[in-house]
Design an enzyme around this catalytic site. Structure first.
Site, mmCIF file in Angstrom:
data_model
loop_
_atom_site.group_PDB
_atom_site.id
_atom_site.type_symbol
_atom_site.label_atom_id
_atom_site.label_comp_id
_atom_site.label_asym_id
_atom_site.label_seq_id
_atom_site.Cartn_x
_atom_site.Cartn_y
_atom_site.Cartn_z
ATOM 1 N N PRO A 151 4.692 -4.035 -0.797
ATOM 2 C CA PRO A 151 5.088 -3.596 -1.738
ATOM 3 C C PRO A 151 4.409 -3.841 -3.322
ATOM 4 O O PRO A 151 5.514 -4.699 -3.648
ATOM 5 C CB PRO A 151 6.330 -2.967 -1.852
ATOM 6 C CG PRO A 151 7.080 -3.500 -1.508
ATOM 7 C CD PRO A 151 6.901 -4.603 -0.345
ATOM 8 N N GLY A 152 4.013 -3.439 -3.837
ATOM 9 C CA GLY A 152 3.374 -3.773 -5.638
ATOM 10 C C GLY A 152 3.503 -2.452 -5.865
ATOM 11 O O GLY A 152 4.399 -2.405 -6.813
ATOM 12 N N ARG A 153 2.782 -0.856 -5.916
ATOM 13 C CA ARG A 153 2.716 -0.849 -6.786
ATOM 14 C C ARG A 153 4.423 0.255 -6.933
ATOM 15 O O ARG A 153 4.984 0.428 -7.541
ATOM 16 C CB ARG A 153 2.084 0.316 -6.329
ATOM 17 C CG ARG A 153 1.990 1.912 -7.050
ATOM 18 C CD ARG A 153 0.496 2.745 -5.851
ATOM 19 N NE ARG A 153 -0.376 1.874 -5.193
ATOM 20 C CZ ARG A 153 -1.831 1.464 -6.498
ATOM 21 N NH1 ARG A 153 -2.271 1.774 -6.936
ATOM 22 N NH2 ARG A 153 -2.440 1.090 -5.601
ATOM 23 N N GLY B 192 0.836 -1.226 0.010
ATOM 24 C CA GLY B 192 -0.076 0.525 -0.064
ATOM 25 C C GLY B 192 0.729 1.130 -0.164
ATOM 26 O O GLY B 192 0.388 2.239 0.036
ATOM 27 N N CYS C 283 -15.466 3.936 -26.847
ATOM 28 C CA CYS C 283 -17.063 4.388 -27.037
ATOM 29 C C CYS C 283 -17.842 4.073 -26.215
ATOM 30 O O CYS C 283 -18.325 3.797 -25.848
ATOM 31 C CB CYS C 283 -17.260 3.473 -28.041
ATOM 32 S SG CYS C 283 -17.208 3.679 -29.616
ATOM 33 N N GLU C 284 -17.136 5.267 -25.323
ATOM 34 C CA GLU C 284 -17.573 6.092 -24.066
ATOM 35 C C GLU C 284 -17.193 7.203 -23.255
ATOM 36 O O GLU C 284 -15.362 7.570 -23.540
ATOM 37 C CB GLU C 284 -17.013 4.925 -22.674
ATOM 38 C CG GLU C 284 -17.512 3.804 -22.886
ATOM 39 C CD GLU C 284 -17.379 3.186 -21.403
ATOM 40 O OE1 GLU C 284 -17.993 3.966 -20.255
ATOM 41 O OE2 GLU C 284 -17.473 1.220 -21.262
ATOM 42 N N ARG D 2 -7.574 3.286 -14.345
ATOM 43 C CA ARG D 2 -7.960 3.915 -13.363
ATOM 44 C C ARG D 2 -8.294 4.814 -13.337
ATOM 45 O O ARG D 2 -8.452 5.305 -11.767
ATOM 46 C CB ARG D 2 -5.925 4.183 -12.796
ATOM 47 C CG ARG D 2 -5.391 2.343 -12.449
ATOM 48 C CD ARG D 2 -3.596 2.632 -11.814
ATOM 49 N NE ARG D 2 -4.628 2.363 -10.707
ATOM 50 C CZ ARG D 2 -3.895 3.961 -9.647
ATOM 51 N NH1 ARG D 2 -3.813 5.123 -10.836
ATOM 52 N NH2 ARG D 2 -4.331 4.508 -9.105
ATOM 53 N N TYR E 10 -10.344 4.974 -10.224
ATOM 54 C CA TYR E 10 -10.283 4.672 -8.768
ATOM 55 C C TYR E 10 -10.261 6.964 -8.917
ATOM 56 O O TYR E 10 -9.923 7.842 -7.981
ATOM 57 C CB TYR E 10 -9.296 4.945 -8.306
ATOM 58 C CG TYR E 10 -9.122 3.425 -8.506
ATOM 59 C CD1 TYR E 10 -9.847 2.808 -7.856
ATOM 60 C CD2 TYR E 10 -8.133 3.120 -9.238
ATOM 61 C CE1 TYR E 10 -9.971 0.852 -8.206
ATOM 62 C CE2 TYR E 10 -7.738 1.552 -9.698
ATOM 63 C CZ TYR E 10 -8.659 1.060 -8.796
ATOM 64 O OH TYR E 10 -8.475 -0.373 -9.173
HETATM 65 N N1 LLP Z 1 -1.186 -6.960 -0.416
HETATM 66 C C1 LLP Z 1 -2.119 -7.066 -0.607
HETATM 67 C C2 LLP Z 1 -2.988 -8.469 -0.279
HETATM 68 C C3 LLP Z 1 -2.993 -7.186 -1.360
HETATM 69 O O1 LLP Z 1 -4.437 -6.526 -1.417
HETATM 70 C C4 LLP Z 1 -2.394 -5.860 -1.984
HETATM 71 C C5 LLP Z 1 -3.145 -4.834 -2.834
HETATM 72 C C6 LLP Z 1 -1.336 -5.708 -1.933
HETATM 73 C C7 LLP Z 1 -0.037 -5.930 -1.214
HETATM 74 C C8 LLP Z 1 -0.075 -4.589 -2.601
HETATM 75 O O2 LLP Z 1 -0.430 -3.063 -2.890
HETATM 76 P P1 LLP Z 1 0.105 -2.291 -3.673
HETATM 77 O O3 LLP Z 1 1.624 -1.859 -2.616
HETATM 78 O O4 LLP Z 1 0.417 -2.097 -4.793
HETATM 79 O O5 LLP Z 1 -0.314 -1.025 -3.581
HETATM 80 N N2 LLP Z 1 -6.054 -1.832 -8.988
HETATM 81 C C9 LLP Z 1 -5.573 -0.660 -7.288
HETATM 82 C C10 LLP Z 1 -5.047 -1.378 -5.804
HETATM 83 C C11 LLP Z 1 -5.618 -2.671 -5.498
HETATM 84 C C12 LLP Z 1 -4.902 -3.175 -4.331
HETATM 85 C C13 LLP Z 1 -4.778 -4.308 -4.429
HETATM 86 N N3 LLP Z 1 -4.651 -5.334 -3.477
HETATM 87 C C14 LLP Z 1 -4.929 0.752 -8.072
HETATM 88 O O6 LLP Z 1 -4.897 0.607 -9.339
HETATM 89 O O7 LLP Z 1 -4.714 1.664 -7.568
#
Ligand code: LLP
Length: 447
Positions: free
Chosen positions: A304-306, A261, A374-375, A343, A347
């Site tokens: 972390p993902g993002r 997150g 087409c939106e 996104r 969001y």
């Molecule tokens: N761990 C869990 C259990 C999660 O559900 C998530 C994200 C992460 C880690 C990684 O979160 P990050 O560090 O990437 O924020 N599609 C949305 C984000 C959805 C996140 C879902 N879970 C967007 O584009 O903002």
């Protein structure tokens, strides 16, 4: 006071600044005035691979992994594959010493095909289909994060050797983000609310199953969080819950996974997570909470993902039309949109964009970048400063599009998904090819 304050017209001729907070570190203008990333001109990538195309800077991904290893040397960093998972990305993050979080058999297959050690894979999901659990357990995933009572029974029945598990807890922390990504509050689909009977029941059930090795707790409080305080609060609440589990159920858990997150900046000036500060607050709250409850320090994991891949990505589009509405906005329509970047629609996310094939020095206009779908709501960015002489065929680049773009993409309107092209030290490598009309037609088996 600057010269631009005195002569605002000067601003119109100011070329856009490539802010290192939102672009990959290796982003420059070359001698022809074109933007280069990882040593490759974006306009050349557009020519070679077509548009739209996702460009991904390998060194930027690796640098972000290294930053986590540097600031959290004792913690396990688990890359959240849902942000972007391809075989190459799985390989890079694993080579940099990260584990991988997957949330489906599909993501698991990608990680395993990149030779990621299954013991370093963590499986998530509030509803894991039976077949996917079977596959995950069969391939030896290191940890499964349990999210419901029925799943506890299922995993225990499927495991042939003790399966390491974590229990997902919602610590009731509200980070006030977009409702779609507020995962710390109690009343929602993920996890077991902290302090609830259901949580006690879950612990009781896990402890009774000889086939489950109860390693610890997991929480994920939300997305795009730039404030470190909620993480300190999560540590305090989760350690208190772990101490309670020890006192009431007689098990001392060793692992605490704090989820991901961590915010990134999408546009100049956006707040982003400060990793050294996050490390400090986690350390301090751990010390204090463990001392308070006489609880042994657990192993910390972060997901972390993002923050690993967002800034490494740049999406390239070609301008299709420029339309000035009388007394209205100027719409620049590009050859992508809500299918490669949902996104904005999902969001309300905001992006910047610049011309990549030349260094514009003349006057600028304020434009709305529209997608080709087409939106009416298919808008990629608003209030973007672009050169007034922008023409169809020019290449626009949208930074900070590495996370939750390709992985959220769709083929709405019968348009195939863009390729991912990696750049590194002056070279390109296609990681995922463009989805063709043939790919789309092949699934339509109804004739
Ligand atoms: N761990 C869990 C259990 C999660 O559900 C998530 C994200 C992460 C880690 C990684 O979160 P990050 O560090 O990437 O924020 N599609 C949305 C984000 C959805 C996140 C879902 N879970 C967007 O584009 O903002």
């Amino acid at each position: 006071m600057t010269l631009a304050d005195i002569f605002p017209s000067l601003l119109s001729g100011t070329p856009p600044r490539l802010d290192s907070a939102i672009w990959p570190r290796e982003t420059h203008y070359d001698e022809e005035g074109r933007i280069t990333v990882g040593g490759v001109a974006l306009a050349d990538i557009a020519d070679q691979y077509g548009t739209p195309t996702y460009v991904l800077d390998e060194n930027e991904v690796r640098d972000r992994c290294r930053a986590y290893r540097k600031y959290f040397p004792e913690a396990e960093t688990i890359y959240a594959g849902k942000a972007l998972l391809t075989r190459a990305v799985a390989e890079w993050v694993a080579e940099e010493g990260l584990s991988i979080d997957v949330c489906s058999a599909g993501e698991l297959a990608v990680a395993l095909s990149a030779w990621v050690d299954p013991r370093r894979v963590v499986l998530h999901g509030n509803g894991k289909p039976f077949g996917e659990l079977e596959t995950a357990i069969g391939s030896g995933v290191g940890r499964i994060v349990l999210d419901s009572l029925s799943e506890i029974t299922l995993v225990s029945a499927l495991a042939t050797t003790p399966q390491r598990v974590l229990l997902r807890v919602t610590p009731d922390i509200d980070v006030h983000g977009h409702p779609a990504v507020r995962t710390g509050v109690a009343d929602q689909k993920f996890g077991f609310p902290i302090g609830s009977h259901m949580l006690d029941e879950a612990v009781e059930r896990i402890v009774r199953q000889p086939n489950l090795e109860f390693a610890g707790l997991h929480c994920h409080i939300g997305s795009q969080i730039s404030d470190t305080f909620p993480y300190g609060e999560a540590v305090r609440r989760m350690i208190a819950a772990m101490a309670r589990i020890r006192d009431e159920h007689g098990v001392t858990l060793t692992d605490l996974d704090l989820g991901g997150g961590h915010a990134v900046a999408y546009r100049s000036g956006d707040a982003e997570m400060n990793l050294p500060e996050l490390a400090d607050i986690i350390e301090d709250s751990l010390d204090a909470a463990c001392a308070r409850h006489g609880f042994p320090r657990p192993r910390i994991a972060l997901e972390p993902g993002r923050a690993i891949v967002a800034r490494a990505g740049v999406t390239l589009y070609r301008v299709l039309t420029v339309k000035h509405i009388d007394d209205g906005q100027t719409y620049v329509t590009v050859d992508g949109g809500m299918c490669d970047n949902p996104r904005v629609a999902l969001y309300g996310a905001r992006y910047d964009a610049v011309v990549a094939n030349r260094h514009p020095t003349g006057p600028h206009m304020t434009a709305t970048i529209a997608g080709r779908y087409c939106e009416a709501g298919d808008i990629l960015a608003r209030d973007v400063r672009l050169p007034v002489d922008l023409r169809p065929g020019e290449v626009l680049a949208v930074p900070c599009t590495g996370a939750y773009h390709h992985s959220l993409a769709s083929s709405y309107n019968g348009v195939g998904r863009p390729p991912i092209v990696a750049v590194r030290e002056g070279h390109t490598r296609e990681l995922v090819r463009r989805e063709t009309l043939e790919d789309l037609m092949r699934r339509d088996v109804g004739r």
